[in-house]
Design a protein around this motif. Structure first.
Motif, PDB file in Angstrom:
ATOM      1  N   PRO A  13     -11.969   0.278   4.649  1.00 49.14           N
ATOM      2  CA  PRO A  13     -12.430  -0.736   4.507  1.00 49.14           C
ATOM      3  C   PRO A  13     -12.044  -1.292   2.964  1.00 49.14           C
ATOM      4  CG  PRO A  13     -13.378   1.711   3.733  1.00 49.14           C
ATOM      5  CD  PRO A  13     -11.810   1.497   5.201  1.00 49.14           C
ATOM      6  N   PHE A  14     -10.585  -1.295   2.451  1.00 48.04           N
ATOM      7  CA  PHE A  14     -10.003  -1.832   1.284  1.00 48.04           C
ATOM      8  C   PHE A  14      -9.371  -3.168   2.323  1.00 48.04           C
ATOM      9  CE2 PHE A  14      -5.873  -2.485  -0.656  1.00 48.04           C
ATOM     10  CZ  PHE A  14      -6.454  -2.569  -2.108  1.00 48.04           C
ATOM     11  N   LEU A  15      -8.729  -2.936   3.353  1.00 46.77           N
ATOM     12  CA  LEU A  15      -8.233  -4.138   4.056  1.00 46.77           C
ATOM     13  C   LEU A  15      -9.236  -4.690   5.003  1.00 46.77           C
ATOM     14  CD1 LEU A  15      -5.757  -2.360   6.468  1.00 46.77           C
ATOM     15  CD2 LEU A  15      -5.084  -3.517   4.414  1.00 46.77           C
ATOM     16  N   THR A  16     -10.302  -4.533   5.226  1.00 45.98           N
ATOM     17  CA  THR A  16     -11.359  -5.870   5.316  1.00 45.98           C
ATOM     18  C   THR A  16     -11.619  -6.841   4.040  1.00 45.98           C
ATOM     19  OG1 THR A  16     -12.518  -3.754   5.747  1.00 45.98           O
ATOM     20  CG2 THR A  16     -11.942  -4.590   7.220  1.00 45.98           C
ATOM     21  N   SER A  17     -12.204  -5.985   2.395  1.00 45.00           N
ATOM     22  CA  SER A  17     -12.467  -6.646   1.660  1.00 45.00           C
ATOM     23  C   SER A  17     -12.521  -7.153   1.112  1.00 45.00           C
ATOM     24  CB  SER A  17     -12.846  -5.228   1.329  1.00 45.00           C
ATOM     25  OG  SER A  17     -13.811  -4.746   1.632  1.00 45.00           O
ATOM     26  N   ILE A  18     -10.552  -6.713   1.084  1.00 45.99           N
ATOM     27  CA  ILE A  18      -9.945  -7.514  -0.236  1.00 45.99           C
ATOM     28  C   ILE A  18      -8.779  -8.413   0.273  1.00 45.99           C
ATOM     29  CG2 ILE A  18      -7.744  -6.903  -2.248  1.00 45.99           C
ATOM     30  CD1 ILE A  18     -10.372  -5.511  -2.436  1.00 45.99           C
ATOM     31  N   CYS A  35      -2.067  -0.432  -6.418  1.00 45.87           N
ATOM     32  CA  CYS A  35      -3.174   0.601  -6.911  1.00 45.87           C
ATOM     33  C   CYS A  35      -3.719   1.231  -6.098  1.00 45.87           C
ATOM     34  CB  CYS A  35      -3.668  -0.403  -7.949  1.00 45.87           C
ATOM     35  SG  CYS A  35      -2.598  -0.997  -9.437  1.00 45.87           S
ATOM     36  N   GLY A  36      -4.146  -0.165  -5.349  1.00 45.89           N
ATOM     37  CA  GLY A  36      -5.158   0.778  -3.847  1.00 45.89           C
ATOM     38  C   GLY A  36      -4.271   1.911  -3.098  1.00 45.89           C
ATOM     39  N   LEU A  62       0.944  -1.548   0.304  1.00 50.20           N
ATOM     40  CA  LEU A  62       0.055   0.004  -0.144  1.00 50.20           C
ATOM     41  C   LEU A  62       0.632   0.862   0.100  1.00 50.20           C
ATOM     42  CD1 LEU A  62      -2.702  -0.560   2.545  1.00 50.20           C
ATOM     43  CD2 LEU A  62      -3.370  -0.536  -0.153  1.00 50.20           C
ATOM     44  N   ALA A  63       2.005   1.223   1.042  1.00 54.07           N
ATOM     45  CA  ALA A  63       2.297   2.240   0.593  1.00 54.07           C
ATOM     46  C   ALA A  63       3.413   2.798  -0.403  1.00 54.07           C
ATOM     47  CB  ALA A  63       4.101   2.052   2.046  1.00 54.07           C
ATOM     48  N   VAL A  64       3.944   1.654  -1.334  1.00 58.44           N
ATOM     49  CA  VAL A  64       4.277   1.630  -2.299  1.00 58.44           C
ATOM     50  C   VAL A  64       3.492   2.688  -3.526  1.00 58.44           C
ATOM     51  CG1 VAL A  64       5.157   0.316  -4.030  1.00 58.44           C
ATOM     52  CG2 VAL A  64       5.983   0.270  -2.571  1.00 58.44           C
ATOM     53  N   GLY A  65       2.370   2.192  -3.265  1.00 59.16           N
ATOM     54  CA  GLY A  65       1.422   3.297  -4.344  1.00 59.16           C
ATOM     55  C   GLY A  65       0.877   4.236  -4.138  1.00 59.16           C
TER      56      GLY A  65
END
Length: 386
Positions: free
Chosen positions: A286-291, A264-265, A155-158
């Protein structure tokens, strides 16, 4: 409370920062903006005979530093507990509690340049608080085995590109009215999401997260009863990592994700967060819980690491590339408060049921979202204070 030397060292460094930056920043951009403001005693004017306040400007709001310290503890605790809401709460403090929002609005007609500069200063000030909390939280959660390092780094790279592009494109171009309106809309979105998460439909299909959370809670219960448990062997363990698949375990439950998706996210989330002047945790959660389907006990630490990288990039762009000033006397005190709150959060979150935290946030999100969206787009606040 602070039993380790490291904790004392971190707080000491923050205290030194307060002393070192006791004078407000007087960036060239601020000096140029002050020149555009007419001199006088009316709103939207600068009266040289008044005492200096925010940003060292004569007649600007003067903040009670004790209030700033206490509010920053709340900001640090809330962010380090769930990995979200820190930037939003920091924004509520800077915009409403300290009165910087109303102050900026007085320059709407007399000096749009000053209006936008104060708006940018609010945005980057919010990010200082969230960035500091994310650094402290990442360290604490990593030690507790509650941070998924490959996911946070992806996530940090993006987030680096998104955190640089938005400040570079929008600094000096966003009015306070637009900023407050969009700020409120995104908070409303957060409230709707959290409300949905409390429904039975949202809970379906999260069996792994439930299983891991149940195992974690059972361990905490044993510890409270006096049983010694080696939690270090149960925390996050990465089993394999490839460009398209990472596998890890948490309390005996196996999880996996594609690292390209969080890259990407991370870009999209960081871009939105930089525009709003917040950390982006309310989108990362929500991204971490969903993806990845993570339990909430892993989300806060992983979100904090991603936020840390994004905030560092965004703050650098605002302050170094775009010459945006901040009011160091206030920021320095707030950083100390944020560190205190961020130290407490990871140690109290394991005792609080997720559902109660979410219910509290739903109420807060709807209140803040409706108030700021109505004030930004309609010009009036539908909820108190009016």
């Amino acid at each position: 409370m602070f039993k380790t030397r490291k904790s004392f060292f971190i707080l000491a460094v923050a205290a030194l920062a307060v002393a070192a930056f006791i004078q407000p920043a007087l960036a060239d951009r601020l000096a140029e903006a002050i020149k555009t403001v007419p001199t006088g005693t009316e709103p939207g004017q600068i009266n040289p005979e008044l005492a200096t306040g925010f940003l060292g400007i004569n007649g600007a709001p003067s903040v009670n530093l004790i209030v700033g310290f206490v509010w920053a503890i709340w900001v640090g605790w809330i962010f380090s507990t769930v990995g979200a809401f820190g930037g939003i709460m920091a924004g509520v403090g800077h915009i409403t509690i300290y009165g910087f929002g109303n102050y900026a609005s007085t320059f709407k007609k007399t000096s749009p340049i000053m209006n936008k500069l104060v708006t940018d200063s609010i945005r980057v000030s919010n990010q200082w608080l969230v960035g500091t909390s994310s650094a402290m939280s990442s360290f604490n959660y990593y030690k507790m085995g509650r941070l998924v390092l490959p996911l946070g780094l992806s996530l940090a790279v993006g987030s680096i590109a998104g955190s640089y592009l938005v400040p570079w494109l929008t600094a000096g171009k966003i009015s306070l009215k637009s900023y407050i309106g969009f700020f409120g809309l995104f908070v409303l979105f957060l409230g709707c999401y959290l409300f949905y998460q409390t429904t039975p439909r949202a809970q379906k299909g999260k069996n792994k997260a439930k299983e891991a959370a149940k195992a974690f809670e059972a361990t905490i219960k044993k510890e409270k009863e006096g049983t010694h448990v080696d939690t270090s062997s149960l925390g996050v363990k990465v089993k394999s990592f490839a460009i398209t698949k990472c596998v890890f375990t948490f309390y005996g439950v196996e999880f996996s994700f594609n690292p390209l998706i969080p890259v990407c996210g991370g870009f999209v989330i960081a871009a939105l967060a930089s525009f709003l002047g917040v950390g982006g945790g309310f989108l990362l959660v929500p991204f971490l819980t969903s993806i990845a389907g993570l339990p909430m006990y892993l989300v806060a630490g992983t979100s904090a690491l991603a936020v840390l990288v994004g905030m560092t990039t965004s703050i650098f762009t605002y302050m170094v590339v775009k010459d945006t000033p901040v009011f160091w006397p206030l920021i320095g005190v707030e950083l100390v408060g944020v560190l205190v709150g961020s130290f407490i959060g990871p140690r109290t979150s394991k005792y609080i049921p997720d559902v109660w935290l979410k219910r509290l946030f739903v109420v807060l999100a709807f209140y803040v979202g409706i108030r700021y969206a109505s004030k930004g787009f309609l010009g009036i606040s539908l909820l108190p204070p009016f």
